[in-house]
Design a protein around this motif. Structure first.
Motif, PDB file in Angstrom:
ATOM      1  N   TYR A   4       0.828  -1.203   0.000  1.00 37.84           N
ATOM      2  CA  TYR A   4       0.000   0.000   0.000  1.00 37.84           C
ATOM      3  C   TYR A   4       0.864   1.255   0.000  1.00 37.84           C
ATOM      4  N   LYS A   6      -0.017   5.505   0.576  1.00 38.02           N
ATOM      5  CA  LYS A   6      -1.039   6.506   0.851  1.00 38.02           C
ATOM      6  C   LYS A   6      -0.785   7.772   0.043  1.00 38.02           C
ATOM      7  N   THR A   7      -1.865   8.289  -0.557  1.00 39.48           N
ATOM      8  CA  THR A   7      -1.836   9.587  -1.220  1.00 39.48           C
ATOM      9  C   THR A   7      -2.708  10.524  -0.388  1.00 39.48           C
ATOM     10  N   ASN A  11      -5.635   5.075   0.106  1.00 41.68           N
ATOM     11  CA  ASN A  11      -4.646   4.064   0.444  1.00 41.68           C
ATOM     12  C   ASN A  11      -4.654   3.104  -0.741  1.00 41.68           C
ATOM     13  N   ARG A  58      -8.716   3.818  -7.942  1.00 41.04           N
ATOM     14  CA  ARG A  58      -9.716   4.157  -6.923  1.00 41.04           C
ATOM     15  C   ARG A  58     -11.028   3.411  -7.214  1.00 41.04           C
ATOM     16  N   THR A  63      -7.985  -0.989  -2.835  1.00 37.18           N
ATOM     17  CA  THR A  63      -7.728   0.448  -2.721  1.00 37.18           C
ATOM     18  C   THR A  63      -8.912   1.109  -2.029  1.00 37.18           C
ATOM     19  N   GLN A  64      -8.614   1.925  -1.017  1.00 35.49           N
ATOM     20  CA  GLN A  64      -9.664   2.525  -0.196  1.00 35.49           C
ATOM     21  C   GLN A  64      -9.452   4.030  -0.040  1.00 35.49           C
ATOM     22  N   LEU A  66      -9.366   7.326   2.267  1.00 39.58           N
ATOM     23  CA  LEU A  66      -8.951   7.558   3.648  1.00 39.58           C
ATOM     24  C   LEU A  66     -10.067   8.172   4.476  1.00 39.58           C
TER      25      LEU A  66
END
Length: 300
Positions: A4, A6-7, A11, A58, A63-64, A66
């Motif tokens: 993973y 994070k942006t 995530n 996405r 992929t989730q 945040l």
């Protein structure tokens, strides 16, 4: 093993293959598909000493978001910014981008907006300069986009939500008239469509693409840049299936004027929309030819 990054909003789940210090190729999947679409491609690239990264977009797979309050935008500007942030967060410098379908649109947009992040571009099944809702379509292409017009209605959304597997299986069959995929291959991929945001992202992506839903204001600047189809200064190869039942080969034709570096386009007879699944060796050869043409000039 799933990893993973994070942006600012996500995530992002991804697979990584090969040595982490090798030149990196990021492969972006389309819709309805997931990162496993590259399973027949990656081993050959790793064998040639490349690192391959396959993110889940996405709304797909693991992929989730945040924040539960974040707008579930599927607009291309948002999808592109996700991957720009992903590349920057991975701290891998410039990469070679490969994209299919939505992934191709994302890859074009990254190359146009951030050429500093992209060494080369290889795209499948989609031409550039097709983001604007006012674009001209042939009647034949309008017919092939029936599902996109259907998604503009609430009945379209309800139909997809009621049985996403049957709907997407039908698209695979229509888009690839000569390909006989196995139920195992489809079902393994379709598990990624169970992501709780998949329906929202899907519907918004197609509605926003044709101006049928409001854009996320957070991406207004990027969106306006992309509407002008800025020229691309990255060496590019385009592959299009001659039997593609989703985006007809005509949609990727005559795009040379958008590209300021080496540009090549190939139509593959008898192949449908999922070129990477239907004609893996052709895709492998095209990627390696494009990437190695740059490596030979001292860039990796």
């Amino acid at each position: 093993m799933i990893q993973y990054i994070k942006t600012s909003r996500l995530n992002i789940a991804y697979h990584s293959y090969g040595a982490i210090d090798a030149p990196t190729i990021i492969l972006l999947h389309g819709w309805p598909d997931d990162a496993l679409t590259w399973n027949a491609i990656v081993p050959a690239l790793v064998n040639e000493n490349y690192r391959c990264i396959t993110p889940f977009l996405r709304g797909c797979g693991l992929t989730q978001f945040l924040d539960t309050q974040t707008l579930r935008s599927g607009q291309l500007a948002a999808l592109g910014q996700d991957l720009i942030e992903f590349i920057e967060a991975a701290k891998i410098g410039s990469v070679h981008l490969v994209g299919h379908d939505w992934g191709a649109r994302i890859a074009y947009n990254i190359a146009a907006l951030r050429p500093d992040l992209v060494h080369t571009l290889t795209t499948l099944s989609v031409g550039y300069g097709t983001n604007n809702p006012d674009q001209t379509l042939s009647f034949e292409q309008v017919q092939q986009y029936w599902y996109q017009w259907f998604f503009a209605t609430e009945r379209g959304r309800a139909t997809l939500a009621a049985d996403r597997r049957s709907f997407t299986r039908q698209l695979w069959q229509l888009w690839c008239p000569t390909w006989r995929f196995s139920e195992t291959e489809f079902e393994t991929t379709a598990q990624s469509f169970d992501n709780p945001d998949w329906i929202d992202i899907t519907i918004d992506s197609y509605r926003s693409r044709w101006g049928n839903s409001p854009n996320d204001p957070d991406y207004d600047t990027i969106h306006q840049q992309l509407m002008s189809a800025p020229k691309i200064y990255v060496p590019t190869t385009v592959l299009h299936g001659g039997a593609d039942g989703a985006t007809l080969p005509e949609t990727s034709a005559n795009k040379e004027h958008f590209f300021e570096k080496d540009y090549q386009r190939f139509v593959i007879p008898g192949v449908g929309h999922f070129i990477q699944r239907e004609a893996a060796q052709t895709v492998i050869e095209a990627i390696l030819t494009r990437v190695q043409s740059i490596v030979q000039h001292g860039v990796s």
